[in-house]
Scaffold this motif. Structure first.
Motif, PDB file in Angstrom:
ATOM      1  N   GLY A 299       0.786  -1.230   0.000  1.00 15.24           N
ATOM      2  CA  GLY A 299       0.000   0.000   0.000  1.00 15.24           C
ATOM      3  C   GLY A 299       0.810   1.268   0.000  1.00 15.24           C
ATOM      4  O   GLY A 299       0.340   2.304  -0.454  1.00 15.24           O
ATOM      5  N   GLU A 300       2.015   1.234   0.513  1.00 17.13           N
ATOM      6  CA  GLU A 300       2.857   2.424   0.588  1.00 17.13           C
ATOM      7  C   GLU A 300       4.252   1.938   0.941  1.00 17.13           C
ATOM      8  O   GLU A 300       4.423   0.793   1.371  1.00 17.13           O
ATOM      9  CB  GLU A 300       2.330   3.370   1.666  1.00 17.13           C
ATOM     10  CG  GLU A 300       2.211   2.632   2.971  1.00 17.13           C
ATOM     11  CD  GLU A 300       1.699   3.456   4.131  1.00 17.13           C
ATOM     12  OE1 GLU A 300       2.130   4.601   4.269  1.00 17.13           O
ATOM     13  OE2 GLU A 300       0.905   2.909   4.904  1.00 17.13           O
ATOM     14  N   PRO A 301       5.236   2.810   0.785  1.00 17.84           N
ATOM     15  CA  PRO A 301       6.586   2.380   1.152  1.00 17.84           C
ATOM     16  C   PRO A 301       6.646   2.065   2.649  1.00 17.84           C
ATOM     17  O   PRO A 301       6.020   2.752   3.455  1.00 17.84           O
ATOM     18  CB  PRO A 301       7.434   3.617   0.846  1.00 17.84           C
ATOM     19  CG  PRO A 301       6.621   4.426  -0.123  1.00 17.84           C
ATOM     20  CD  PRO A 301       5.195   4.175   0.231  1.00 17.84           C
TER      21      PRO A 301
ATOM     22  N   ASP B  25       7.460  -7.437   0.782  1.00 22.69           N
ATOM     23  CA  ASP B  25       7.017  -6.060   0.531  1.00 22.69           C
ATOM     24  C   ASP B  25       6.564  -6.013  -0.919  1.00 22.69           C
ATOM     25  O   ASP B  25       7.376  -5.996  -1.843  1.00 22.69           O
ATOM     26  CB  ASP B  25       8.195  -5.114   0.800  1.00 22.69           C
ATOM     27  CG  ASP B  25       7.863  -3.650   0.521  1.00 22.69           C
ATOM     28  OD1 ASP B  25       6.759  -3.368   0.020  1.00 22.69           O
ATOM     29  OD2 ASP B  25       8.727  -2.805   0.799  1.00 22.69           O
ATOM     30  N   THR B  26       5.250  -6.017  -1.101  1.00 19.84           N
ATOM     31  CA  THR B  26       4.683  -6.181  -2.445  1.00 19.84           C
ATOM     32  C   THR B  26       4.272  -4.843  -3.031  1.00 19.84           C
ATOM     33  O   THR B  26       3.407  -4.164  -2.479  1.00 19.84           O
ATOM     34  CB  THR B  26       3.438  -7.088  -2.398  1.00 19.84           C
ATOM     35  OG1 THR B  26       2.461  -6.473  -1.536  1.00 19.84           O
ATOM     36  CG2 THR B  26       3.772  -8.468  -1.857  1.00 19.84           C
TER      37      THR B  26
ATOM     38  N   TRP C 259       2.325  -2.990  -5.954  1.00 20.68           N
ATOM     39  CA  TRP C 259       1.358  -3.175  -7.042  1.00 20.68           C
ATOM     40  C   TRP C 259       0.274  -2.121  -6.917  1.00 20.68           C
ATOM     41  O   TRP C 259       0.379  -1.232  -6.066  1.00 20.68           O
ATOM     42  CB  TRP C 259       0.790  -4.602  -7.053  1.00 20.68           C
ATOM     43  CG  TRP C 259       0.053  -5.023  -5.809  1.00 20.68           C
ATOM     44  CD1 TRP C 259       0.583  -5.165  -4.551  1.00 20.68           C
ATOM     45  CD2 TRP C 259      -1.329  -5.358  -5.707  1.00 20.68           C
ATOM     46  NE1 TRP C 259      -0.402  -5.561  -3.680  1.00 20.68           N
ATOM     47  CE2 TRP C 259      -1.583  -5.692  -4.359  1.00 20.68           C
ATOM     48  CE3 TRP C 259      -2.386  -5.417  -6.624  1.00 20.68           C
ATOM     49  CZ2 TRP C 259      -2.854  -6.075  -3.917  1.00 20.68           C
ATOM     50  CZ3 TRP C 259      -3.635  -5.805  -6.178  1.00 20.68           C
ATOM     51  CH2 TRP C 259      -3.853  -6.133  -4.828  1.00 20.68           C
ATOM     52  N   GLN C 260      -0.754  -2.179  -7.760  1.00 23.24           N
ATOM     53  CA  GLN C 260      -1.773  -1.129  -7.831  1.00 23.24           C
ATOM     54  C   GLN C 260      -3.138  -1.696  -8.224  1.00 23.24           C
ATOM     55  O   GLN C 260      -3.218  -2.803  -8.745  1.00 23.24           O
ATOM     56  CB  GLN C 260      -1.405  -0.131  -8.931  1.00 23.24           C
ATOM     57  CG  GLN C 260      -0.027   0.444  -8.840  1.00 23.24           C
ATOM     58  CD  GLN C 260       0.274   1.347 -10.026  1.00 23.24           C
ATOM     59  OE1 GLN C 260       0.239   0.894 -11.164  1.00 23.24           O
ATOM     60  NE2 GLN C 260       0.558   2.607  -9.763  1.00 23.24           N
ATOM     61  N   THR C 261      -4.154  -0.868  -8.031  1.00 19.26           N
ATOM     62  CA  THR C 261      -5.492  -1.229  -8.512  1.00 19.26           C
ATOM     63  C   THR C 261      -5.409  -1.616  -9.988  1.00 19.26           C
ATOM     64  O   THR C 261      -6.031  -2.586 -10.432  1.00 19.26           O
ATOM     65  CB  THR C 261      -6.446  -0.018  -8.363  1.00 19.26           C
ATOM     66  OG1 THR C 261      -6.350   0.476  -7.031  1.00 19.26           O
ATOM     67  CG2 THR C 261      -7.877  -0.399  -8.669  1.00 19.26           C
TER      68      THR C 261
ATOM     69  N   ASP D 232       4.526   6.187  -9.994  1.00 18.82           N
ATOM     70  CA  ASP D 232       5.401   6.186  -8.818  1.00 18.82           C
ATOM     71  C   ASP D 232       6.821   6.552  -9.226  1.00 18.82           C
ATOM     72  O   ASP D 232       7.229   6.333 -10.356  1.00 18.82           O
ATOM     73  CB  ASP D 232       5.448   4.782  -8.183  1.00 18.82           C
ATOM     74  CG  ASP D 232       4.241   4.511  -7.321  1.00 18.82           C
ATOM     75  OD1 ASP D 232       4.018   5.257  -6.366  1.00 18.82           O
ATOM     76  OD2 ASP D 232       3.508   3.538  -7.609  1.00 18.82           O
TER      77      ASP D 232
ATOM     78  N   ARG E  72       4.500   8.552  -4.868  1.00 17.69           N
ATOM     79  CA  ARG E  72       3.817   8.889  -6.114  1.00 17.69           C
ATOM     80  C   ARG E  72       4.503  10.038  -6.853  1.00 17.69           C
ATOM     81  O   ARG E  72       5.054  10.950  -6.234  1.00 17.69           O
ATOM     82  CB  ARG E  72       2.372   9.297  -5.827  1.00 17.69           C
ATOM     83  CG  ARG E  72       1.517   8.233  -5.197  1.00 17.69           C
ATOM     84  CD  ARG E  72       1.101   7.145  -6.121  1.00 17.69           C
ATOM     85  NE  ARG E  72       0.481   7.616  -7.341  1.00 17.69           N
ATOM     86  CZ  ARG E  72      -0.092   6.811  -8.230  1.00 17.69           C
ATOM     87  NH1 ARG E  72      -0.129   5.499  -8.033  1.00 17.69           N
ATOM     88  NH2 ARG E  72      -0.623   7.304  -9.311  1.00 17.69           N
TER      89      ARG E  72
ATOM     90  N   LYS F 298      -1.503   9.064  -0.399  1.00 17.96           N
ATOM     91  CA  LYS F 298      -1.682   7.752   0.211  1.00 17.96           C
ATOM     92  C   LYS F 298      -1.851   7.973   1.703  1.00 17.96           C
ATOM     93  O   LYS F 298      -0.887   8.156   2.435  1.00 17.96           O
ATOM     94  CB  LYS F 298      -0.443   6.902  -0.078  1.00 17.96           C
ATOM     95  CG  LYS F 298      -0.557   6.155  -1.389  1.00 17.96           C
ATOM     96  CD  LYS F 298      -1.499   5.009  -1.176  1.00 17.96           C
ATOM     97  CE  LYS F 298      -1.743   4.182  -2.397  1.00 17.96           C
ATOM     98  NZ  LYS F 298      -2.273   2.869  -2.053  1.00 17.96           N
TER      99      LYS F 298
ATOM    100  N   ARG G 237      -5.887   5.369  -1.165  1.00 19.98           N
ATOM    101  CA  ARG G 237      -5.527   6.229  -2.283  1.00 19.98           C
ATOM    102  C   ARG G 237      -6.599   7.301  -2.454  1.00 19.98           C
ATOM    103  O   ARG G 237      -7.776   6.986  -2.561  1.00 19.98           O
ATOM    104  CB  ARG G 237      -5.453   5.320  -3.506  1.00 19.98           C
ATOM    105  CG  ARG G 237      -4.950   5.950  -4.735  1.00 19.98           C
ATOM    106  CD  ARG G 237      -4.596   4.844  -5.722  1.00 19.98           C
ATOM    107  NE  ARG G 237      -4.646   5.352  -7.061  1.00 19.98           N
ATOM    108  CZ  ARG G 237      -4.345   4.631  -8.134  1.00 19.98           C
ATOM    109  NH1 ARG G 237      -3.990   3.365  -8.002  1.00 19.98           N
ATOM    110  NH2 ARG G 237      -4.414   5.150  -9.326  1.00 19.98           N
TER     111      ARG G 237
HETATM  112  C1  WTA Z   1       1.605   2.540  -3.478  1.00 22.10           C
HETATM  113  C2  WTA Z   1      -2.687  -0.847  -3.626  1.00 22.10           C
HETATM  114  C3  WTA Z   1       5.561   1.344  -1.941  1.00 22.10           C
HETATM  115  C4  WTA Z   1       2.159   3.066  -4.783  1.00 22.10           C
HETATM  116  C5  WTA Z   1      -2.304  -2.316  -3.885  1.00 22.10           C
HETATM  117  C6  WTA Z   1       1.135   2.593  -5.789  1.00 22.10           C
HETATM  118  C7  WTA Z   1       3.404   1.012  -2.632  1.00 22.10           C
HETATM  119  C8  WTA Z   1      -0.135   2.775  -5.032  1.00 22.10           C
HETATM  120  C9  WTA Z   1       3.500  -0.367  -2.354  1.00 22.10           C
HETATM  121  C10 WTA Z   1      -1.276   1.936  -5.521  1.00 22.10           C
HETATM  122  C11 WTA Z   1       4.735  -0.847  -1.801  1.00 22.10           C
HETATM  123  C12 WTA Z   1       1.527   0.043  -3.158  1.00 22.10           C
HETATM  124  N1  WTA Z   1       5.725   0.053  -1.622  1.00 22.10           N
HETATM  125  N2  WTA Z   1       4.425   1.859  -2.436  1.00 22.10           N
HETATM  126  N3  WTA Z   1       4.911  -2.111  -1.470  1.00 22.10           N
HETATM  127  N4  WTA Z   1       2.322  -0.933  -2.689  1.00 22.10           N
HETATM  128  N5  WTA Z   1       2.165   1.219  -3.125  1.00 22.10           N
HETATM  129  O1  WTA Z   1      -4.138   1.349  -6.267  1.00 22.10           O
HETATM  130  O2  WTA Z   1       2.198   4.461  -4.708  1.00 22.10           O
HETATM  131  O3  WTA Z   1      -4.586   1.512  -3.779  1.00 22.10           O
HETATM  132  O4  WTA Z   1       1.147   3.338  -6.979  1.00 22.10           O
HETATM  133  O5  WTA Z   1      -3.191  -0.308  -4.777  1.00 22.10           O
HETATM  134  O6  WTA Z   1       0.210   2.412  -3.688  1.00 22.10           O
HETATM  135  O7  WTA Z   1      -2.371   2.056  -4.671  1.00 22.10           O
HETATM  136  P1  WTA Z   1      -3.669   1.179  -4.879  1.00 22.10           P
END
Ligand code: WTA
Length: 634
Positions: free
Chosen positions: A389-391, A413-414, A416-418, A502, A517, A523, A528
């Protein structure tokens, strides 16, 4: 300009997997799996054999109309059939599929067979309501079994679902429902949160007045609060009534691989949320494969992802990934710190959770209590941990590793995005880990960091995170907005490279360090939300003439909102107005929009064409150089 957020690169600190993890791992050799993934079509088509197809695909990847990529064309498949029906023919039939637990300590276990029966009933009921393949159904519900059942029922009959996060409020709700032309809405009386019951029905009732396309509202009496529904209006019906007498069998709709599966609205740079569209086969494949590989899912695992189904994490890793693998999934309703900050660890001990996936913000929150609560419970069942979700800042990573994982559970530490639908950059359990780094792109994923022209940047230098080759769970378009889809994501760099939004850096091992971002998306506690959305909520208030919103860093939530507002004449920013503004923004957007600070200003930095330059406000906030100000109005 690269914004340095919480994560500073520390390449020297390496955490290696234990022999036990290595021996158990489904993927024993990280590097060779990544090598295999380079032959995209071969890699993903082999993985696709895990499902039961009604008809096999002709072509794995169709790139003839970039960026509208297609996967597994010619194939026919059904998600609910693969996530539920398939298992009742096996020894998993009576295994628990959904383990629902709430903050009151109540639990409900639903086996695959029970789930099968109920999904079918809801699916049949939806058909009776006139819902057909391609129609859209929405939910505004707590984390409860009926939510998963409703979504599975949609996929069984080929209806799209569009989940609205229960923490969003009236404004956000109306916008999403109307954009998607929703026919049926599932909601509930309320949801448990920190000892209270939050009324959802009230918000739904108010919002729905502005949603003319909704023909039926199905109400789950979840908390047992006495509620009245106006059945006489013909629009509302209790969930129990809906499924009463429905047959327990429903033929799955054979879906084309590329038939739409669901919509999920998310925030972008402009005010209007984007309807991210996922399609059937590729999404299923991405969610299931990444869950299996990243969290090393075995038959005896107990999987817990604390993410909410209102967001993509819940879609891919609370419902679909686990059920497609035939794995029990925990659905938890409540906060991480109620009745006390040991509640999650108590659940881990009580049920023997083996794989645990959560957000950095929750870890930072729980970390404040030191080892008091993590030591109260036996966390020995845990094998692998994960964040999303975030760093994640290295301090939180190490606290999680040492106190929850007791120094023996690797942390995935995954990133990914929507839009990506599935994990993209993440270690596998056998990997060497560096706290704060998401390590390498997963097998079958080709990611890089590039400069403004699209050229790879040197080691250690910041740049834009991009994905260079298509992946199966990629979103296919923005709902009713192909132009925006192409412009926002695919046009910035040459060669149909996907721009993630990002900033990142790579170290000498090729490890990725996500910096935050590159656009105006905030975030907040991992949620988001777009600056523009918050600004438009502000200017909807009678006292506000103009507003600009940026993120201000926050030790627990990562970011909170800092708003700069110009008031209309005759207004002053006194305590009662601040309270009123907070209430107003909350009403429009919900509790996700956490306001850290509201500042009154006379002027906002703008370009000559009148666009607010949030970049300038951000630089000021961080005490940085203002950068190029040649386009500034004055
Ligand atoms: C951030 C959530 C750093 C990033 C699954 C991305 C992360 C946005 C990480 C997507 C991580 C998600 N490390 N940043 N492991 N995982 N992000 O669409 O900025 O709600 O572009 O999806 O979350 O947010 P979304």
């Amino acid at each position: 300009m690269v914004r340095d957020t919480t994560v500073l690169m520390d390449e020297k600190r390496i955490f290696k997997a234990s022999d036990e993890i290595k021996e158990n791992a489904l993927v024993k050799n990280w590097e060779s799996e990544i090598e295999k993934g380079k032959d995209l079509e071969k890699y993903w088509s082999e993985k696709a054999e895990q499902f039961e197809w009604f008809q096999k695909w002709d072509k794995v990847l169709d790139e003839s109309n970039k960026p509208f990529f297609k996967w597994f064309t010619g194939g026919k498949i059904n998600l609910a059939y693969n996530a539920v029906d398939r298992w009742i023919k096996t020894e998993k039939r009576n295994q628990v599929a959904i383990l629902y637990i709430n903050e009151r300590g109540q639990e409900k276990k639903i086996t695959f067979y029970e789930l099968y029966l109920e999904v079918n009933k809801v699916a049949n009921a939806l058909k009776n309501l006139g819902v057909k393949k391609g129609d859209t159904v929405s939910t505004y519900m707590p984390m409860c079994p009926e939510l998963l059942i409703a979504l599975l029922a949609c996929t069984k009959i080929g209806a799209l679902h569009s989940v609205i996060y229960s923490g969003l409020s009236v404004g956000a709700f109306v916008e999403r429902i109307n954009d998607a032309k929703v026919k049926v809405l599932f909601t509930a009386d309320g949801t448990y949160r920190r000892g209270k019951i939050i009324d959802l029905k009230n918000i739904a009732d108010e919002a729905i007045l502005q949603c003319p396309t909704v023909e039926t509202i199905v109400v789950v009496n979840h908390t047992g609060t006495p509620i009245e529904i106006s059945e006489l209006s013909g629009r509302e019906i209790f969930y129990e009534r809906l499924i009463d007498g429905e047959p327990a069998h429903c033929e799955p709709e054979p879906m084309d691989s590329e038939d739409p599966l669901f919509l999920l609205y998310t925030s972008g740079s402009t005010g209007k949320p984007k309807g991210v569209l996922h399609t059937t086969a590729g999404y299923m494949l991405g969610a299931a494969t990444t869950l299996r590989n990243v969290f090393d899912i075995h038959d005896d695992d107990l999987w817990w992802c604390t993410g909410d189904i209102g967001w993509i994490t819940g879609h891919s890793y609370v419902i679909y990934g686990p059920l497609l693998l035939g794995t029990t999934t925990i659905v938890y309703e409540g906060a991480p710190d109620y009745p006390d900050p040991g509640v999650w660890w108590k659940i881990v001990e009580k049920y023997g959770v083996t794989k645990f996936y959560t957000a950095p913000t929750a870890i930072r929150h729980l970390m404040r209590f030191g080892t008091r609560y993590t030591n109260l419970y036996d966390l020995g069942s845990l094998r692998i941990l994960g964040t999303v979700g975030e760093p994640i800042n290295p301090e939180a990573w190490v606290w999680f590793y040492e106190n929850v994982g007791k120094g023996k559970c690797p942390i995935m530490d995954t990133w990914w995005q929507t839009e990506t639908g599935m994990h993209m950059i993440s270690p596998l359990p056998v990997a060497d880990l560096k706290p704060g780094s998401t390590t390498l792109p997963l097998p079958g994923v080709d990611a890089d960091v590039v400069d403004e022209e699209g050229n790879p940047v040197p080691v250690g230098k910041g740049g834009y995170l991009v994905i260079k080759k298509p992946w199966p769970a990629m979103f296919r378009t923005l709902y009713k907005d192909e132009e925006r889809f192409e412009n926002v994501y695919w046009k910035e760099f040459p060669g149909y490279v996907y721009k993630a939004g990002d900033m990142a850096r790579k170290d000498e091992n090729g490890y990725f360090w996500i910096q935050g971002r590159s656009d105006d998306v905030l975030k907040i506690a991992g949620h988001r939300i777009g600056s523009a959305e918050v600004e438009s909520a502000f200017v909807g208030h009678p006292a506000v003439a103009e507003a600009a919103v940026i993120g201000r860093s926050d030790p627990i939530k990562g970011e909170v909102i800092k708003a700069f507002i110009i008031l209309k004449e005759g207004y002053e920013l006194k305590t009662h107005l601040i309270e009123d503004l907070k209430k107003h923004v909350r009403y429009e957007l919900g509790p996700v929009a956490v306001l850290g600070e509201i500042v009154q200003v006379d002027k906002l930095p703008k370009t000559r064409s009148g666009k607010i330059m949030r970049r300038i406000l951000r630089a000021q906030e961080m005490g940085e150089d203002l950068g190029d100000t040649s386009t500034l109005e004055e």
